[in-house]
Design a protein around this motif. Sequence first.
Motif, PDB file in Angstrom:
ATOM      1  N   VAL A   1       0.838  -1.204   0.000  1.00 32.47           N
ATOM      2  CA  VAL A   1       0.000   0.000   0.000  1.00 32.47           C
ATOM      3  C   VAL A   1       0.873   1.254   0.000  1.00 32.47           C
ATOM      4  O   VAL A   1       0.513   2.267  -0.626  1.00 32.47           O
ATOM      5  CB  VAL A   1      -1.030  -0.018   1.157  1.00 32.47           C
ATOM      6  CG1 VAL A   1      -0.409   0.273   2.496  1.00 32.47           C
ATOM      7  CG2 VAL A   1      -2.160   0.947   0.870  1.00 32.47           C
ATOM      8  N   LEU A   2       2.016   1.218   0.653  1.00 31.87           N
ATOM      9  CA  LEU A   2       2.951   2.340   0.632  1.00 31.87           C
ATOM     10  C   LEU A   2       3.425   2.615  -0.795  1.00 31.87           C
ATOM     11  O   LEU A   2       3.400   3.767  -1.258  1.00 31.87           O
ATOM     12  CB  LEU A   2       4.154   2.033   1.530  1.00 31.87           C
ATOM     13  CG  LEU A   2       5.293   3.044   1.507  1.00 31.87           C
ATOM     14  CD1 LEU A   2       4.883   4.309   2.237  1.00 31.87           C
ATOM     15  CD2 LEU A   2       6.529   2.445   2.142  1.00 31.87           C
ATOM     16  N   ILE A   3       3.821   1.572  -1.481  1.00 36.06           N
ATOM     17  CA  ILE A   3       4.311   1.738  -2.864  1.00 36.06           C
ATOM     18  C   ILE A   3       3.194   2.196  -3.784  1.00 36.06           C
ATOM     19  O   ILE A   3       3.399   3.051  -4.649  1.00 36.06           O
ATOM     20  CB  ILE A   3       4.979   0.441  -3.358  1.00 36.06           C
ATOM     21  CG1 ILE A   3       6.260   0.188  -2.553  1.00 36.06           C
ATOM     22  CG2 ILE A   3       5.273   0.504  -4.854  1.00 36.06           C
ATOM     23  CD1 ILE A   3       6.831  -1.208  -2.702  1.00 36.06           C
ATOM     24  N   LEU A   4       1.971   1.668  -3.588  1.00 36.44           N
ATOM     25  CA  LEU A   4       0.844   2.118  -4.400  1.00 36.44           C
ATOM     26  C   LEU A   4       0.610   3.613  -4.183  1.00 36.44           C
ATOM     27  O   LEU A   4       0.443   4.369  -5.149  1.00 36.44           O
ATOM     28  CB  LEU A   4      -0.416   1.316  -4.060  1.00 36.44           C
ATOM     29  CG  LEU A   4      -1.668   1.709  -4.846  1.00 36.44           C
ATOM     30  CD1 LEU A   4      -1.465   1.502  -6.343  1.00 36.44           C
ATOM     31  CD2 LEU A   4      -2.869   0.905  -4.349  1.00 36.44           C
ATOM     32  N   GLY A   5       0.617   4.048  -2.936  1.00 37.28           N
ATOM     33  CA  GLY A   5       0.457   5.475  -2.659  1.00 37.28           C
ATOM     34  C   GLY A   5       1.564   6.308  -3.284  1.00 37.28           C
ATOM     35  O   GLY A   5       1.316   7.386  -3.851  1.00 37.28           O
TER      36      GLY A   5
END
Length: 148
Positions: A103-107
């Motif tokens: 989710v960090l990388i998606l953000g």
Amino acid sequence: MAATFWTALILVGVGGMALAIQAPINAALGRSVGDGITAAMISFGIGFLLLLGLAASRGALPPLTALKAVPWWCWTGGAFGAFYVWAVLWSVPKLGVVTTFAVLILGQLLAALLLDANGAFGLPVKEITIPRVGAVALVGAGLVISRF
């Protein structure tokens, strides 16, 4: 491809590994001290002291006049970093390292698409293309898969 490209790719890859290692360490620090904000402060404090020592040893500390000339928005990076460290150390015990980083990388990629498309903060403009959107969508799919 140029050697600097490969060097940058390797450095960022190792940096990503360091972030993955840092996340559960900071989460454990938060559990140990009983507060996520305090743990983030300690993490940043240690990082600050390390970087201060490195900059001083290289003679790279800028004069005060140079610091006064820095645009106001350049000072906000540390606040974003502090939020990131706290958010990750709080989330890792709840989501696990893989899901937290998915989710960090998606953000990061969603923000990066917008920053690139607008040439934000002096970056060269890179348009939003179908392959780039597809890459972000694949990370989103990876996030969903990480929960199984």
